[in-house]
Structure formats: structure tokens, C-alpha cells
Design an enzyme around this catalytic site. Structure first.
Site, PDB file in Angstrom:
ATOM      1  N   GLU A 135      -4.584  -7.099  16.623  1.00 39.53           N
ATOM      2  CA  GLU A 135      -4.695  -5.766  17.226  1.00 39.53           C
ATOM      3  C   GLU A 135      -6.146  -5.315  17.151  1.00 39.53           C
ATOM      4  O   GLU A 135      -6.901  -5.773  16.283  1.00 39.53           O
ATOM      5  CB  GLU A 135      -3.810  -4.745  16.506  1.00 39.53           C
ATOM      6  CG  GLU A 135      -2.318  -4.862  16.782  1.00 39.53           C
ATOM      7  CD  GLU A 135      -1.930  -4.376  18.169  1.00 39.53           C
ATOM      8  OE1 GLU A 135      -2.694  -3.589  18.766  1.00 39.53           O
ATOM      9  OE2 GLU A 135      -0.874  -4.803  18.664  1.00 39.53           O
TER      10      GLU A 135
ATOM     11  N   SER B  28      -7.181   4.152  -1.855  1.00 42.65           N
ATOM     12  CA  SER B  28      -6.957   2.710  -1.819  1.00 42.65           C
ATOM     13  C   SER B  28      -8.224   1.889  -2.056  1.00 42.65           C
ATOM     14  O   SER B  28      -8.121   0.710  -2.403  1.00 42.65           O
ATOM     15  CB  SER B  28      -6.348   2.306  -0.471  1.00 42.65           C
ATOM     16  OG  SER B  28      -5.058   2.842  -0.330  1.00 42.65           O
TER      17      SER B  28
ATOM     18  N   ASP C   8       1.926   2.666   3.647  1.00 38.99           N
ATOM     19  CA  ASP C   8       1.094   3.840   3.370  1.00 38.99           C
ATOM     20  C   ASP C   8       0.941   4.731   4.598  1.00 38.99           C
ATOM     21  O   ASP C   8       1.073   5.959   4.514  1.00 38.99           O
ATOM     22  CB  ASP C   8      -0.280   3.348   2.901  1.00 38.99           C
ATOM     23  CG  ASP C   8      -1.277   4.461   2.687  1.00 38.99           C
ATOM     24  OD1 ASP C   8      -1.154   5.173   1.678  1.00 38.99           O
ATOM     25  OD2 ASP C   8      -2.194   4.612   3.521  1.00 38.99           O
TER      26      ASP C   8
ATOM     27  N   GLU D 114      -1.176  -7.951   1.928  1.00 42.02           N
ATOM     28  CA  GLU D 114      -0.987  -6.500   1.902  1.00 42.02           C
ATOM     29  C   GLU D 114       0.008  -6.048   2.957  1.00 42.02           C
ATOM     30  O   GLU D 114      -0.150  -6.330   4.145  1.00 42.02           O
ATOM     31  CB  GLU D 114      -2.306  -5.772   2.148  1.00 42.02           C
ATOM     32  CG  GLU D 114      -2.145  -4.257   2.058  1.00 42.02           C
ATOM     33  CD  GLU D 114      -3.282  -3.471   2.674  1.00 42.02           C
ATOM     34  OE1 GLU D 114      -3.464  -2.294   2.276  1.00 42.02           O
ATOM     35  OE2 GLU D 114      -3.988  -4.002   3.560  1.00 42.02           O
TER      36      GLU D 114
ATOM     37  N   GLU E  95      -6.494  -8.053  24.834  1.00 45.39           N
ATOM     38  CA  GLU E  95      -5.096  -7.688  25.048  1.00 45.39           C
ATOM     39  C   GLU E  95      -4.949  -6.369  25.794  1.00 45.39           C
ATOM     40  O   GLU E  95      -4.009  -6.185  26.571  1.00 45.39           O
ATOM     41  CB  GLU E  95      -4.380  -7.603  23.704  1.00 45.39           C
ATOM     42  CG  GLU E  95      -2.874  -7.394  23.801  1.00 45.39           C
ATOM     43  CD  GLU E  95      -2.187  -7.466  22.447  1.00 45.39           C
ATOM     44  OE1 GLU E  95      -0.949  -7.470  22.418  1.00 45.39           O
ATOM     45  OE2 GLU E  95      -2.901  -7.535  21.420  1.00 45.39           O
TER      46      GLU E  95
ATOM     47  N   THR F  76      -7.970  -2.252   1.161  1.00 45.16           N
ATOM     48  CA  THR F  76      -7.455  -3.294   0.262  1.00 45.16           C
ATOM     49  C   THR F  76      -8.008  -4.672   0.577  1.00 45.16           C
ATOM     50  O   THR F  76      -8.565  -5.333  -0.313  1.00 45.16           O
ATOM     51  CB  THR F  76      -5.918  -3.301   0.267  1.00 45.16           C
ATOM     52  OG1 THR F  76      -5.447  -2.072  -0.291  1.00 45.16           O
ATOM     53  CG2 THR F  76      -5.371  -4.463  -0.537  1.00 45.16           C
TER      54      THR F  76
ATOM     55  N   ASP G  35       0.852  -1.196   0.000  1.00 43.44           N
ATOM     56  CA  ASP G  35       0.000   0.000   0.000  1.00 43.44           C
ATOM     57  C   ASP G  35       0.885   1.243   0.000  1.00 43.44           C
ATOM     58  O   ASP G  35       1.649   1.474   0.933  1.00 43.44           O
ATOM     59  CB  ASP G  35      -0.901  -0.002   1.229  1.00 43.44           C
ATOM     60  CG  ASP G  35      -2.050   0.998   1.125  1.00 43.44           C
ATOM     61  OD1 ASP G  35      -1.868   2.056   0.497  1.00 43.44           O
ATOM     62  OD2 ASP G  35      -3.121   0.718   1.675  1.00 43.44           O
TER      63      ASP G  35
ATOM     64  N   HIS H 274      -9.953  -2.975   6.304  1.00 41.71           N
ATOM     65  CA  HIS H 274      -9.434  -1.782   5.638  1.00 41.71           C
ATOM     66  C   HIS H 274      -9.640  -1.925   4.132  1.00 41.71           C
ATOM     67  O   HIS H 274     -10.026  -2.985   3.639  1.00 41.71           O
ATOM     68  CB  HIS H 274      -7.962  -1.594   5.990  1.00 41.71           C
ATOM     69  CG  HIS H 274      -7.514  -0.167   5.956  1.00 41.71           C
ATOM     70  ND1 HIS H 274      -6.618   0.307   5.028  1.00 41.71           N
ATOM     71  CD2 HIS H 274      -7.834   0.891   6.734  1.00 41.71           C
ATOM     72  CE1 HIS H 274      -6.396   1.588   5.236  1.00 41.71           C
ATOM     73  NE2 HIS H 274      -7.132   1.978   6.265  1.00 41.71           N
TER      74      HIS H 274
ATOM     75  N   HIS I 185       1.997   8.704   5.119  1.00 39.83           N
ATOM     76  CA  HIS I 185       1.017   9.738   5.472  1.00 39.83           C
ATOM     77  C   HIS I 185       1.480  10.552   6.686  1.00 39.83           C
ATOM     78  O   HIS I 185       1.221  11.751   6.769  1.00 39.83           O
ATOM     79  CB  HIS I 185      -0.340   9.105   5.782  1.00 39.83           C
ATOM     80  CG  HIS I 185      -1.155   8.773   4.571  1.00 39.83           C
ATOM     81  ND1 HIS I 185      -1.409   9.677   3.573  1.00 39.83           N
ATOM     82  CD2 HIS I 185      -1.780   7.608   4.206  1.00 39.83           C
ATOM     83  CE1 HIS I 185      -2.159   9.114   2.639  1.00 39.83           C
ATOM     84  NE2 HIS I 185      -2.392   7.863   2.994  1.00 39.83           N
TER      85      HIS I 185
END
Length: 523
Positions: free
Chosen positions: A306, A125, A352, A347, A250, A188, A75, A186, A356
Site C-alpha cells: 500500500e 509506540s 492500534d 507487528e 496501484e 514499531t 500494537d 512506522h 484510535h
């Protein structure tokens, strides 16, 4: 501490006591120093002859049917990012870097991909993912619908759905998988299994009431309902799978990590319940659980590591969170049990995000890790029956220059100062982004700063809260059966058609009857 390595005539130095992101840099002693071998014309003539011989061998085309299809997507991994990652990889290994080779550099076929969306010169994307996964270009922000659908408008969706190559593979009896370093819903990864007029509808909590009333579904819901038999799902995004306010396994005290779903559903349970009792399904949420699995004994695997996106590889907690390479290795071993083969989307998504934020070190280290995963995938498969493509959805306004000498640290200074303001500048710069700073009416003076630090924000020309994508073409690297189809300058939507043709899946199957090495799959 400086170490002189006379065997390679390079200056090596190790910065001690530096924060995460520092690394062993390599540079040549001066701008005109190079390896002694490079001073002899024979070095370059031999290299040229070797490259020519490799090119001539490509006349023997691999016309086999591609049993397996792997698409690696970096990405934001534009060509400047590839070049800088190549140099960084070499310097991490104690080399000057410029003449290093990424794993993707070794692929025999390369093309350029035009990345614009139907309504945007510089893409996002979602529109690009729809193009390279469904074969149909669409508007910015749209997932799995043609350009007739308007952003955020549920009522404009009906009849404009487009199916992805993951669905083509499933219909042909292949196993399928999605691996990402971002949240699994996300842009992609989502384009592989979902259709949404807004890429940000991660869970129902992110949707407007009228869209829910009209029957549109959030992306996390679609993950477990649209194609319930995806064999491998690995990435982030736990919080979008659980009821609103539920504590994360977590980070139980972190309010931002809590579940977001307003419908009260536990989508991990939904995922489990949709699996046949005769198959082995496993859900994992940390590295230990993933690495302890026996892939030969797992039929369906979901790993969400996560609440949102995974950590950058450079700052990753290696005890609790797997690397992209580790996820890819497990995914391939689960998928390759199917005699009909598999389709796998991988991915490297946080390249990316690093760009950014103007954090080039994070972006480049993630690119190096994705390339490591590309190499590992190559050792677990064969070019005889596996078509592998590596590409990007778009580029960034990221560049490096300033005439630094050979071996100059890619994350360091350009080793010269501006003749206008007399201050130094880094080799890496951004055209826009958060790195724009003015001090006393002048740009920030970075003298003495550790620009190799992971959290150093590279300078930019235009102040923006978030650096933007770039609009130039990106590369497509290909190896394996029918890889020669990847050539020239193509529209981005060509990618799934090339892969589908090679694997005899999707809309173009006429060639699969009677051609050497190619047969139509049996029902």
C-alpha cells in the site's frame, strides 16, 4: 434468521443483508444457561487437574539455545483487547467465546510489562518500540536514541544511538526480517533499523530543513541504507520510497498515493543496487506476486502493498493484499534457509489504529488475524529451537463490561439499559475518543443500531478526535528455549535481553560457553 442448535444449547443467528463487519454471533439462551457439562462440578475439577498437570510439566525447562527468535507485537493490544479478541474468535467459529483459546493463550510462560516512556506515564509506540527492541527506554516519539535526545532535535542525537536486537542478530550471522500491517517506516518496525529524533520523519519531505542540513536522515532512507542486508521487508509505505509526485503503481490517479521524496531518489532501486549480484532479490507490491514466489529461491524480499498502511483485515481486498498470516508464512520460509537461524519482528499494527478511531470491530478482527499468524508461525517452526514472544507496546482506554450473559455477542449490547437515562449501551466502550455524542442533551440513543457493523463507532466517555493509549501493564507470552526467563512484572526493556540471552546474541554472551545446548556463535 435464527437457528437453534440443540446439540450445544446455544442460540445462533445469522444477520442477512448486513454490511461488512457483520458476523455469525453466538449467545446463550439466557444468562444462567451454559453447557450441560459445566453444571457438573466434575467438569471444573477435571479442567483444574489438567491445567495443574500442564503446569507441573513446565518443571522440565527448555535450556536449548534459540536458533530462531520471533517477536510478535500487537500494537495497542492491551489485556482487554486480548480477552475481547478471544471471545470474538470463538464466536466467529460458532461458539459462545469466553472459553475459547487464542494461540497466544497456549504459550506456557506469561509476564507483565511496564510500558511507560522516560518522559510519559502513558507511552507512545516509538518510545516503547525502542525499549523492547534496543533494551533502552527513551522519550515519547524517539526512535533508536536514548532519553538524552530531545524530540525533533537533530543536534541532540550524536552519541546517544542505541542498537536493536535486529542488529545483534545480524552481527551473529542470522537472517533478519520485519513484517507489519502498517507502513514499514512506522514507529514499531522503524525502531528495528532506524534512529530518528522524530518518529514522523517518514521521508525527507516530513523533515525540517535544519534537520536535513545537520545530517539527520529520514526513516525510509535508513531502511535501505542502515542495514542494507535485511532479508525480508514486508508491509506498506510505498509512497515514501519514490520521488515526489510520481504516480503509485496501484492507485495512479490518487494524489495522496503519489511519491513524497524531495531528494528524487527511488529507494526501491537503491535497495536492489545494494544487493550482491550472486543473490536473488525480489520486490513485490501485491498479493499475487508474493504468493507466486518460491521462498527457497529468494534471498532478499521487499514487499510494499500500500502507499501507506495496509488495509484493516476486515476490509482487506483479499485479491490484491496479503493477510498478516500470509506475509509471516513467506517470511519464515525465506529466513529459515539460514543454518544459523533468524530474527523476525512481526507487528499487527492496525489494532492500534482501529482503537484510535473508536472502531472496535476493526481492532479486534486485526487482533484475531495476528493470533492466526502466531499459530501459523508455530506450525512452521519448532519449540525446540525457536523462542517466540507475543506482546504489546501499550494498551488503550478500551474496555467491555455491563454484566452481559455468557455468549453475548462481544460487539453487541450489554443486554440491559442504564438505570439513569433508560437507554441501552454496548458491552464495549472507550474511556475517551471520537465516539462521544450528545443528542438533545443526552448521550446518543443507539436503540436499533447494528453495533456489530465494522464502521460502528463505540461510545466514549470523553470527546476526543482520536482515542488515546492506556497506561496499564501489557502481557508478554513466551514459548521455546529459555522462555521461562519471561516471568513476573518486568520493565519493557527487558524483552530484547531475554531474547538475546536465549539466542546468544547481543551484549550478554558469557553463558554461551560450555553450557548445555548453548554455545557462542562462531565468527
Amino acid at each position: 434468521m435464527e437457528l437453534w442448535d440443540s446439540s450445544s444449547s446455544v442460540l445462533l443467528w445469522l444477520r442477512r443483508g448486513m454490511p461488512a463487519g457483520s458476523y455469525l454471533g453466538v449467545r446463550l439462551g439466557s444468562s444462567d444457561q451454559c453447557h450441560d457439562a459445566e453444571k457438573d462440578p466434575k467438569y471444573w475439577r477435571d479442567l483444574g487437574r489438567q491445567t495443574l498437570e500442564e503446569a507441573l510439566r513446565l518443571q522440565r525447562l527448555n535450556m536449548n539455545r534459540a536458533r530462531n527468535l520471533i517477536l510478535f507485537l500487537g500494537d495497542g493490544m492491551g489485556i482487554p483487547t486480548i480477552t475481547a479478541a478471544r471471545i470474538l474468535k470463538g464466536q466467529m467459529n460458532g461458539e459462545p467465546g469466553e472459553n475459547s483459546r487464542l494461540e497466544m493463550d497456549k504459550f506456557p510462560y506469561v509476564a507483565l510489562s511496564k510500558t511507560y516512556n522516560t518522559d510519559s506515564q502513558v507511552p507512545d509506540s516509538a518510545g516503547t518500540a525502542t525499549a523492547f527492541l534496543t533494551g533502552v527506554k527513551t522519550n515519547k516519539g524517539i526512535l533508536g536514541f536514548s532519553a538524552a535526545t530531545k524530540l525533533g532535535s537533530c543536534k541532540t542525537c550524536k552519541g546517544n544511538e542505541v542498537d536493536s536486537i535486529l542488529k545483534w542478530a545480524k552481527a551473529a550471522g542470522k537472517s533478519v526480517g520485519v513484517v507489519t500491517t502498517t507502513r514499514i517506516n512506522h514507529a514499531t518496525p522503524a525502531a528495528a533499523y532506524a534512529q530518528s529524533p522524530d518518529r514522523d520523519w517518514y521521508s525527507d519531505a516530513d523533515m525540517p530543513p535544519d534537520a536535513i542540513r545537520l545530517g539527520c536522515k529520514d526513516i525510509a532512507w535508513q531502511l535501505v541504507n542502515n542495514i542494507p542486508d535485511i532479508e525480508v521487508i514486508l508491509g506498506g509505505g510505498r509512497k515514501y520510497m519514490y520521488p515526489n509526485g510520481s504516480a503509485d503503481v496501484e492507485y495512479p490517479k490518487d494524489a495522496k498515493a503519489r511519491g513524497t521524496r524531495l531528494d528524487g531518489q527511488n529507494l526501491v532501486d537503491v535497495w536492489y543496487n545494494k544487493k550482491p549480484s550472486s543473490k536473488v532479490s525480489r520486490y513485490v507490491w501485491n498479493r499475487s506476486q508474493l504468493m507466486e514466489l518460491d521462498p527457497k529461491k529468494v534471498d532478499y524480499l521487499m514487499g510494499l502493498f500500500e502507499p501507506s498502511d495496509l488495509q484493516y483485515d476486515l476490509g482487506r481486498n483479499t485479491a490484491t493484499e496479503p493477510s498478516l498470516s500470509e506475509m509471516v508464512a513467506v517470511a519464515i520460509r525465506v529466513l529459515q534457509k539460514n543454518p544459523r537461524g533468524f530474527f523476525l519482528l512481526v507487528e499487527g499494527g492496525r489494532i492500534d489504529h482501529g482503537h484510535h478511531a473508536g472502531l472496535a470491530s476493526f481492532a479486534l478482527h486485526d487482533a484475531v488475524e495476528m493470533d492466526r499468524a502466531v499459530g501459523l508461525a508455530g506450525t512452521l517452526t519448532s519449540e525446540r529451537d525457536t523462542l517466540t514472544l507475543v506482546t504489546a507496546d501499550h494498551s488503550h482506554v478500551f474496555t467491555f463490561g455491563g454484566y452481559p450473559p455468557r455468549g453475548n455477542p462481544i460487539l453487541g449490547l450489554a443486554l440491559e439499559k442504564s438505570e439513569v437515562d433508560g437507554m441501552p449501551y454496548t458491552a464495549i466502550l472507550y474511556g475517551n475518543g471520537p465516539g462521544f455524542k450528545v443528542q438533545g442533551g443526552k448521550r446518543e440513543n443507539i436503540t436499533g443500531m447494528n453495533t456489530a457493523d465494522a464502521k460502528y463507532m463505540a461510545q466514549s466517555a470523553v470527546p476526543l478526535k482520536s482515542e488515546t493509549h492506556g497506561g496499564e501493564d501489557v502481557a508478554i507470552f513466551a514459548k521455546g528455549p529459555m522462555a521461562h526467563l519471561v516471568h513476573g512484572v518486568v520493565e519493557q526493556n527487558f524483552i530484547p535481553y531475554a531474547m538475546g540471552y536465549a539466542g546468544c546474541i547481543g551484549p550478554n554472551l558469557e553463558h554461551c560457553e560450555g553450557r548445555k545446548g548453548l554455545r557462542r556463535p562462531s565468527p
